[in-house]
Design an enzyme around this catalytic site. Structure first.
Site, PDB file in Angstrom:
ATOM      1  N   GLU A  77      31.672 -22.266 -41.757  1.00 20.91           N
ATOM      2  CA  GLU A  77      31.054 -23.082 -43.049  1.00 20.91           C
ATOM      3  C   GLU A  77      29.881 -22.953 -42.687  1.00 20.91           C
ATOM      4  OE1 GLU A  77      33.544 -23.704 -45.432  1.00 20.91           O
ATOM      5  OE2 GLU A  77      32.291 -24.736 -46.713  1.00 20.91           O
ATOM      6  N   CYS A 115      44.628 -23.195 -47.583  1.00 22.97           N
ATOM      7  CA  CYS A 115      44.277 -24.173 -46.535  1.00 22.97           C
ATOM      8  C   CYS A 115      45.475 -24.464 -45.548  1.00 22.97           C
ATOM      9  CB  CYS A 115      43.698 -25.455 -47.010  1.00 22.97           C
ATOM     10  SG  CYS A 115      43.316 -26.763 -45.994  1.00 22.97           S
ATOM     11  N   HIS A 169      39.662 -20.241 -42.723  1.00 23.27           N
ATOM     12  CA  HIS A 169      38.079 -19.847 -42.402  1.00 23.27           C
ATOM     13  C   HIS A 169      38.281 -18.883 -41.458  1.00 23.27           C
ATOM     14  CE1 HIS A 169      36.958 -23.747 -44.584  1.00 23.27           C
ATOM     15  NE2 HIS A 169      35.885 -23.387 -44.337  1.00 23.27           N
ATOM     16  N   CYS A 209      44.091 -21.082 -40.105  1.00 23.61           N
ATOM     17  CA  CYS A 209      43.181 -21.732 -40.765  1.00 23.61           C
ATOM     18  C   CYS A 209      42.623 -20.733 -41.604  1.00 23.61           C
ATOM     19  CB  CYS A 209      42.288 -22.593 -39.985  1.00 23.61           C
ATOM     20  SG  CYS A 209      40.853 -23.125 -40.456  1.00 23.61           S
ATOM     21  N   ASP A 259      40.925 -25.174 -51.427  1.00 24.13           N
ATOM     22  CA  ASP A 259      40.526 -25.285 -49.857  1.00 24.13           C
ATOM     23  C   ASP A 259      39.419 -26.327 -49.662  1.00 24.13           C
ATOM     24  OD1 ASP A 259      40.639 -24.809 -47.132  1.00 24.13           O
ATOM     25  OD2 ASP A 259      38.835 -23.273 -47.396  1.00 24.13           O
ATOM     26  N   SER A 260      39.355 -26.640 -48.630  1.00 21.27           N
ATOM     27  CA  SER A 260      38.018 -27.505 -48.010  1.00 21.27           C
ATOM     28  C   SER A 260      36.647 -27.123 -48.184  1.00 21.27           C
ATOM     29  CB  SER A 260      38.481 -28.264 -46.744  1.00 21.27           C
ATOM     30  OG  SER A 260      38.242 -27.008 -45.807  1.00 21.27           O
TER      31      SER A 260
HETATM   32  N1  DGL Z   1      40.398 -23.787 -44.339  1.00 22.23           N
HETATM   33  C1  DGL Z   1      41.069 -24.955 -43.962  1.00 22.23           C
HETATM   34  C2  DGL Z   1      42.243 -24.451 -42.874  1.00 22.23           C
HETATM   35  O1  DGL Z   1      42.875 -23.428 -43.208  1.00 22.23           O
HETATM   36  C3  DGL Z   1      40.265 -26.132 -43.324  1.00 22.23           C
HETATM   37  C4  DGL Z   1      39.349 -26.058 -42.423  1.00 22.23           C
HETATM   38  C5  DGL Z   1      38.584 -27.686 -42.441  1.00 22.23           C
HETATM   39  O2  DGL Z   1      38.309 -28.133 -43.206  1.00 22.23           O
HETATM   40  O3  DGL Z   1      38.675 -28.149 -41.144  1.00 22.23           O
HETATM   41  O4  DGL Z   1      42.871 -25.375 -42.349  1.00 22.23           O
END
Ligand code: DGL
Length: 263
Positions: free
Chosen positions: A151, A73, A185, A183, A10-11
């Site tokens: 984050e 992600c 997150h 997402c 993931d990011s």
């Molecule tokens: N967790 C990520 C997603 O599911 C990325 C969030 C990001 O880096 O902008 O899209």
């Protein structure tokens, strides 16, 4: 039997919610989690950039001898999954397909999707949902600053409350009862999102849906880890203050937990 680890990327922190679900469903497995903090946020980057980052992440995980790769992600799944699947000789799963299968099994006919700007612009959720459930009504909402809020550990701020309030308006107006957290997150702030609704809403956590799919695949391919090891290695592409603490808060126990930083 295959004792090699499962690779996840993931990011940043979001994919840890997927790792947690995988650990619950497959507690005997080893995991390597790559958080590409150097390139966070993915949500505002171009498709070409997302493909480039996803390729790098895939190459890194392959170099660590993983047995399969989970793209934890939404942004990378919606924009790079097809490209990397066709290029690398390893089983790769993203968060969209297993979630669409869940929606179909549940016979849901109206669904909301929240995700990063990149994810929603790609139209991937609508495309795959309609492919498998032609009559489904899909309401999308991009939530540009929500991944950053998570984050940066700002979930308890007024900025977060206002953002969630605005992003959820469209779903409340349309009486949406099922909402995909597109997402990874967002699962971290699931409770805050739920609170915004004055009726019961089913928040669909993609970590759940992908974990059952991975279990099925490992079983089918006879690749389960029978040694009950549960080692977890976390790798990040850039040191971020507070990241280690957040990871430890989010992650439930592991037999060994090893956090590495590299550039
Ligand atoms: N967790 C990520 C997603 O599911 C990325 C969030 C990001 O880096 O902008 O899209």
């Amino acid at each position: 039997m295959d004792n090699r680890p499962i690779g996840i990327f993931d990011s940043g922190l979001g994919g840890i919610t997927v790792l947690n679900e995988l650990k619950k469903t497959l507690p005997q497995e080893n995991y390597i989690y790559l958080g590409d903090t150097l390139n966070f946020p993915y949500g505002s980057k171009t498709k070409e950039q997302i493909i480039e980052f996803s390729e790098k992440n895939t190459q890194y995980l392959k170099s660590q001898n993983v047995k399969m790769i989970v793209i934890a992600c939404g942004t990378a799944t919606s924009q790079a999954l097809d490209e990397i699947k066709s290029k690398y000789n390893i089983y790769i799963e993203g968060i969209i397909e297993p979630t669409v299968d869940y929606v179909k099994n549940e016979k849901i006919t109206k669904i909301g999707v929240i995700g990063t700007e990149g994810t929603i612009k790609s139209g991937a959720w609508g495309k795959y949902l309609k492919l498998k459930i032609p009559n489904i009504e899909v309401i999308n909402q991009a939530c540009p600053i929500l991944a950053e809020i998570v984050e940066e550990n700002k979930a308890k701020t007024k900025e977060a409350q206002d953002a969630i309030h605005n992003y959820m308006k469209i779903f409340k107006e349309n009486n949406v009862k099922n909402l995909i957290l597109g997402c990874t997150h967002y699962s971290i702030i699931e409770e805050l999102i739920k609170k915004e609704f004055d009726y019961d809403v089913n928040l669909i956590n993609t970590g759940n849906t992908i974990a059952s799919k991975i279990k099925q695949e490992l079983t089918k391919r006879k690749m389960l880890n029978k040694a009950n090891q549960n080692n977890i290695k976390i790798v990040v592409s850039k040191y971020e203050k507070g990241f280690e603490k957040s990871i430890k808060n989010l992650l439930k126990s592991a037999k060994t937990l090893d956090i590495t930083y590299f550039n």
